[in-house]
Design a protein around this motif. Structure first.
Motif: not given
Length: 98
Positions: A23-25, A44-49, A74-76
Motif C-alpha cells: 500500500d503506497v498511500r 516517497g519512501l519506496l526507493e529507500f525501502r 513502473r518504478f519497481l
C-alpha cells in the motif's frame, strides 16, 4: 503494466492464504483502513525501502485511486520486481479493512 481490479484481488485473497500487497498511500491515509495484511510503504519512501522486497515474489500495489500505485509499479518494474497495479485502488475496494 500488469493490472488487476480490486474485485479480482479480493477473490484471489479469498482463495489463497496470503498475497504480498504493498500500500503506497501515506501513513495518515492508511489509518483510515487498509487491506488486511498489506504492507504500507509510502510512495516517497519506496526507493529507500525496496530492499525489504523479494524479487522472486509478485507484489500487488495499491493506493487510493490507482495513480500512485501505477507510478510505483513502473518504478519497481524498472528495478526488476514483479508487480501488479490494483486499478481503482482503495476507492474501489469493497472488501474488509484492517
Amino acid at each position: 503494466m500488469n493490472s488487476i481490479t480490486p474485485v479480482e484481488l479480493q477473490k484471489k485473497l479469498e482463495n489463497e492464504e496470503a498475497l504480498p500487497i504493498i500500500d503506497v498511500r501515506e501513513t495518515a491515509e492508511v489509518k483510515t483502513g487498509k487491506i488486511p495484511g498489506a504492507n504500507n510503504i509510502p510512495l516517497g519512501l519506496l526507493e529507500f525501502r525496496m530492499n525489504e522486497l523479494d524479487k522472486a515474489m509478485q507484489y500487488f500495489v495499491v493506493c487510493q485511486s490507482g495513480g500512485r500505485s501505477s507510478q510505483a509499479v513502473r518504478f519497481l518494474e524498472y528495478q526488476g520486481f514483479k508487480v501488479v497495479n490494483v486499478d481503482g485502488g482503495m476507492s474501489a475496494w469493497k472488501g474488509q479493512l484492517q
